[in-house]
Design a protein around this motif. Structure first.
Motif, PDB file in Angstrom:
ATOM      1  N   SER A   1       0.811  -1.212   0.000  1.00 37.29           N
ATOM      2  CA  SER A   1       0.000   0.000   0.000  1.00 37.29           C
ATOM      3  C   SER A   1       0.847   1.265   0.000  1.00 37.29           C
ATOM      4  N   ASP A   2       2.105   1.153  -0.347  1.00 38.94           N
ATOM      5  CA  ASP A   2       3.014   2.297  -0.339  1.00 38.94           C
ATOM      6  C   ASP A   2       3.144   2.869  -1.752  1.00 38.94           C
ATOM      7  N   PRO A   3       2.553   4.032  -2.045  1.00 40.15           N
ATOM      8  CA  PRO A   3       2.640   4.592  -3.404  1.00 40.15           C
ATOM      9  C   PRO A   3       4.067   4.938  -3.805  1.00 40.15           C
ATOM     10  N   ASN A   4       4.901   5.318  -2.827  1.00 41.57           N
ATOM     11  CA  ASN A   4       6.293   5.664  -3.141  1.00 41.57           C
ATOM     12  C   ASN A   4       7.059   4.472  -3.697  1.00 41.57           C
ATOM     13  N   LEU A   5       6.716   3.295  -3.216  1.00 37.72           N
ATOM     14  CA  LEU A   5       7.384   2.094  -3.705  1.00 37.72           C
ATOM     15  C   LEU A   5       7.138   1.919  -5.204  1.00 37.72           C
ATOM     16  N   TYR A   6       5.888   2.076  -5.620  1.00 38.75           N
ATOM     17  CA  TYR A   6       5.555   1.895  -7.036  1.00 38.75           C
ATOM     18  C   TYR A   6       6.092   3.053  -7.884  1.00 38.75           C
ATOM     19  N   PHE A   7       6.139   4.232  -7.304  1.00 37.98           N
ATOM     20  CA  PHE A   7       6.729   5.364  -8.018  1.00 37.98           C
ATOM     21  C   PHE A   7       8.218   5.105  -8.288  1.00 37.98           C
ATOM     22  N   ASN A   8       8.932   4.649  -7.272  1.00 41.41           N
ATOM     23  CA  ASN A   8      10.360   4.356  -7.444  1.00 41.41           C
ATOM     24  C   ASN A   8      10.577   3.205  -8.419  1.00 41.41           C
ATOM     25  N   LEU A   9       9.668   2.238  -8.401  1.00 42.08           N
ATOM     26  CA  LEU A   9       9.739   1.148  -9.383  1.00 42.08           C
ATOM     27  C   LEU A   9       9.542   1.705 -10.788  1.00 42.08           C
ATOM     28  N   GLY A  10       8.615   2.657 -10.910  1.00 46.86           N
ATOM     29  CA  GLY A  10       8.391   3.284 -12.204  1.00 46.86           C
ATOM     30  C   GLY A  10       9.617   4.036 -12.698  1.00 46.86           C
ATOM     31  N   ARG A  11      10.322   4.694 -11.807  1.00 49.71           N
ATOM     32  CA  ARG A  11      11.551   5.394 -12.187  1.00 49.71           C
ATOM     33  C   ARG A  11      12.603   4.402 -12.701  1.00 49.71           C
ATOM     34  N   LEU A  12      12.628   3.231 -12.049  1.00 46.61           N
ATOM     35  CA  LEU A  12      13.543   2.185 -12.519  1.00 46.61           C
ATOM     36  C   LEU A  12      13.207   1.804 -13.966  1.00 46.61           C
ATOM     37  N   TYR A  13      11.914   1.628 -14.248  1.00 41.01           N
ATOM     38  CA  TYR A  13      11.514   1.226 -15.590  1.00 41.01           C
ATOM     39  C   TYR A  13      11.802   2.328 -16.622  1.00 41.01           C
ATOM     40  N   VAL A  14      11.760   3.579 -16.183  1.00 37.10           N
ATOM     41  CA  VAL A  14      12.115   4.674 -17.093  1.00 37.10           C
ATOM     42  C   VAL A  14      13.582   4.562 -17.477  1.00 37.10           C
ATOM     43  N   ASP A  15      14.445   4.376 -16.479  1.00 37.32           N
ATOM     44  CA  ASP A  15      15.871   4.213 -16.773  1.00 37.32           C
ATOM     45  C   ASP A  15      16.108   2.996 -17.669  1.00 37.32           C
ATOM     46  N   TRP A  16      15.274   1.992 -17.494  1.00 37.79           N
ATOM     47  CA  TRP A  16      15.399   0.728 -18.220  1.00 37.79           C
ATOM     48  C   TRP A  16      14.727   0.813 -19.595  1.00 37.79           C
ATOM     49  N   GLU A  17      13.980   1.908 -19.765  1.00 38.29           N
ATOM     50  CA  GLU A  17      13.208   2.134 -20.993  1.00 38.29           C
ATOM     51  C   GLU A  17      12.150   1.059 -21.214  1.00 38.29           C
ATOM     52  N   ARG A  18      11.566   0.615 -20.111  1.00 38.10           N
ATOM     53  CA  ARG A  18      10.433  -0.317 -20.179  1.00 38.10           C
ATOM     54  C   ARG A  18       9.162   0.526 -19.958  1.00 38.10           C
ATOM     55  N   TRP A  19       8.727   1.200 -21.024  1.00 32.54           N
ATOM     56  CA  TRP A  19       7.701   2.221 -20.881  1.00 32.54           C
ATOM     57  C   TRP A  19       6.355   1.658 -20.427  1.00 32.54           C
ATOM     58  N   ASP A  20       6.009   0.460 -20.895  1.00 35.42           N
ATOM     59  CA  ASP A  20       4.731  -0.123 -20.489  1.00 35.42           C
ATOM     60  C   ASP A  20       4.712  -0.427 -18.994  1.00 35.42           C
ATOM     61  N   LYS A  21       5.841  -0.914 -18.485  1.00 36.70           N
ATOM     62  CA  LYS A  21       5.929  -1.215 -17.055  1.00 36.70           C
ATOM     63  C   LYS A  21       5.990   0.075 -16.222  1.00 36.70           C
ATOM     64  N   ALA A  22       6.631   1.095 -16.775  1.00 43.18           N
ATOM     65  CA  ALA A  22       6.665   2.386 -16.085  1.00 43.18           C
ATOM     66  C   ALA A  22       5.247   2.946 -15.973  1.00 43.18           C
ATOM     67  N   GLU A  23       4.460   2.783 -17.028  1.00 43.60           N
ATOM     68  CA  GLU A  23       3.055   3.219 -17.000  1.00 43.60           C
ATOM     69  C   GLU A  23       2.272   2.465 -15.922  1.00 43.60           C
ATOM     70  N   LYS A  24       2.428   1.157 -15.910  1.00 41.82           N
ATOM     71  CA  LYS A  24       1.693   0.341 -14.946  1.00 41.82           C
ATOM     72  C   LYS A  24       2.061   0.714 -13.510  1.00 41.82           C
ATOM     73  N   SER A  25       3.355   0.910 -13.243  1.00 37.96           N
ATOM     74  CA  SER A  25       3.802   1.228 -11.885  1.00 37.96           C
ATOM     75  C   SER A  25       3.294   2.587 -11.437  1.00 37.96           C
ATOM     76  N   SER A  26       3.340   3.576 -12.348  1.00 36.97           N
ATOM     77  CA  SER A  26       2.857   4.904 -11.980  1.00 36.97           C
ATOM     78  C   SER A  26       1.342   4.893 -11.744  1.00 36.97           C
ATOM     79  N   ARG A  27       0.625   4.078 -12.501  1.00 36.61           N
ATOM     80  CA  ARG A  27      -0.823   3.967 -12.268  1.00 36.61           C
ATOM     81  C   ARG A  27      -1.112   3.352 -10.898  1.00 36.61           C
ATOM     82  N   LEU A  28      -0.313   2.367 -10.508  1.00 39.31           N
ATOM     83  CA  LEU A  28      -0.482   1.780  -9.176  1.00 39.31           C
ATOM     84  C   LEU A  28      -0.231   2.820  -8.093  1.00 39.31           C
ATOM     85  N   ALA A  29       0.799   3.647  -8.280  1.00 36.76           N
ATOM     86  CA  ALA A  29       1.097   4.702  -7.304  1.00 36.76           C
ATOM     87  C   ALA A  29      -0.062   5.685  -7.210  1.00 36.76           C
ATOM     88  N   LEU A  30      -0.639   6.048  -8.353  1.00 35.63           N
ATOM     89  CA  LEU A  30      -1.752   7.001  -8.367  1.00 35.63           C
ATOM     90  C   LEU A  30      -3.037   6.401  -7.815  1.00 35.63           C
TER      91      LEU A  30
END
Length: 272
Positions: A216-245
């Motif tokens: 239930s920690d939105p920061n966790l999913y936000f940080n995961l999304g940042r990882l996917y951005v660096d990794w250029e996994r855009w679909d996963k970055a989208e999913k993680s940011s949606r979970l955070a929101l």
């Protein structure tokens, strides 16, 4: 003989053993609890005589113990039939011993913290002076002296991160997580380290472990999304940011991350 009296006899017999081990607190506590059990239990004559002798011997042991005399210099007085009076004396002794134990523990903790602070300061200086091998040896020794201290390992990792020594930082953060797997901030730090090392797949696995403790920690999913951005996994970055929101709809940075991931996929940005 009842089970309670059997236990009381065993406790009294432990008094001498505890004193030989330089443990006056458990010695006094054992006798106090045994006397309380004796006082609660109706005794026949032979049992009264047996316990009077056992208690007398235990009191002699206590009165002759140098460690106890240092903390509680008064002589314990006992006569058969005066168990209540002895129990009152022992209660006072326990109070003194417990207070002394608390102060001793405080001194031990303060000394430990001082030695850790000095070691970390010295390690930081060595890293800043680029004396890396010396820093590694000193900090490794410090960690070995405190094998169960997760926070210490995280603090050592921070020193290595400051010196851009990410492999070393990863090693200590990994140990910190093994010792304290529910500390979410350790996962975030290790993810930063792994991103610097471009070990995105390993960082992802650590985030998955963290999710077991902080779903239930939105920061966790936000940080995961940042990882996917660096990794250029855009679909996963989208999913993680949606979970955070979903967990925190007003999370501005997560909204920016979502729209960035959408843009990279050729999708339209979204508003709150």
């Amino acid at each position: 003989m009842s089970g309670e009296l059997t236990k009381a006899r065993a406790q009294i017999n432990k008094v001498g053993t505890f004193l030989k081990q330089a443990k006056p607190l458990p010695a006094v506590s054992a006798l106090y609890e045994a006397i309380a059990a004796v006082m609660r239990t109706p005794l026949i004559r032979s049992e009264k005589e047996e316990f009077s002798k056992l208690i007398t011997d235990a009191v002699l042991h206590l009165n002759g113990d140098r460690n106890l005399r240092t903390i509680y210099p008064l002589i314990l007085d006992y006569k058969p039939g005066a168990e209540k009076e002895l129990a009152d004396q022992l209660f006072n002794v326990l109070g003194e011993l417990q207070a002394t134990a608390v102060e001793a523990a405080k001194d031990i903790i303060a000394d430990k913290e001082q030695r850790i602070a000095e070691g970390l300061a010295q390690g930081k200086l060595l890293i800043e002076e680029k004396r890396i091998d010396e820093a590694k040896a000193l900090l490794e020794k410090l960690a070995r002296e405190h094998p169960h201290d997760a926070d210490l390992r995280a603090r050592i990792a921070e020193l290595f991160i400051g010196g851009e020594l990410y492999e070393e930082a990863f090693s200590y953060l990994d140990e910190a997580i093994e010792l304290s797997p529910d500390q979410i901030h350790h996962y975030n730090r290790i993810a930063i380290v792994l991103r610097k090392l471009r070990k995105y797949d390993i960082a992802e696995r650590y985030f998955m472990r963290a999710a077991e403790f902080a779903k239930s920690d939105p920061n966790l999913y936000f940080n995961l999304g940042r990882l996917y951005v660096d990794w250029e996994r855009w679909d996963k970055a989208e999913k993680s940011s949606r979970l955070a929101l979903r967990l925190s709809p007003e999370f501005v940075e997560a909204r920016k991350l979502l729209n960035y991931a959408l843009k990279k996929q050729g999708k339209e940005p979204e508003t709150a």
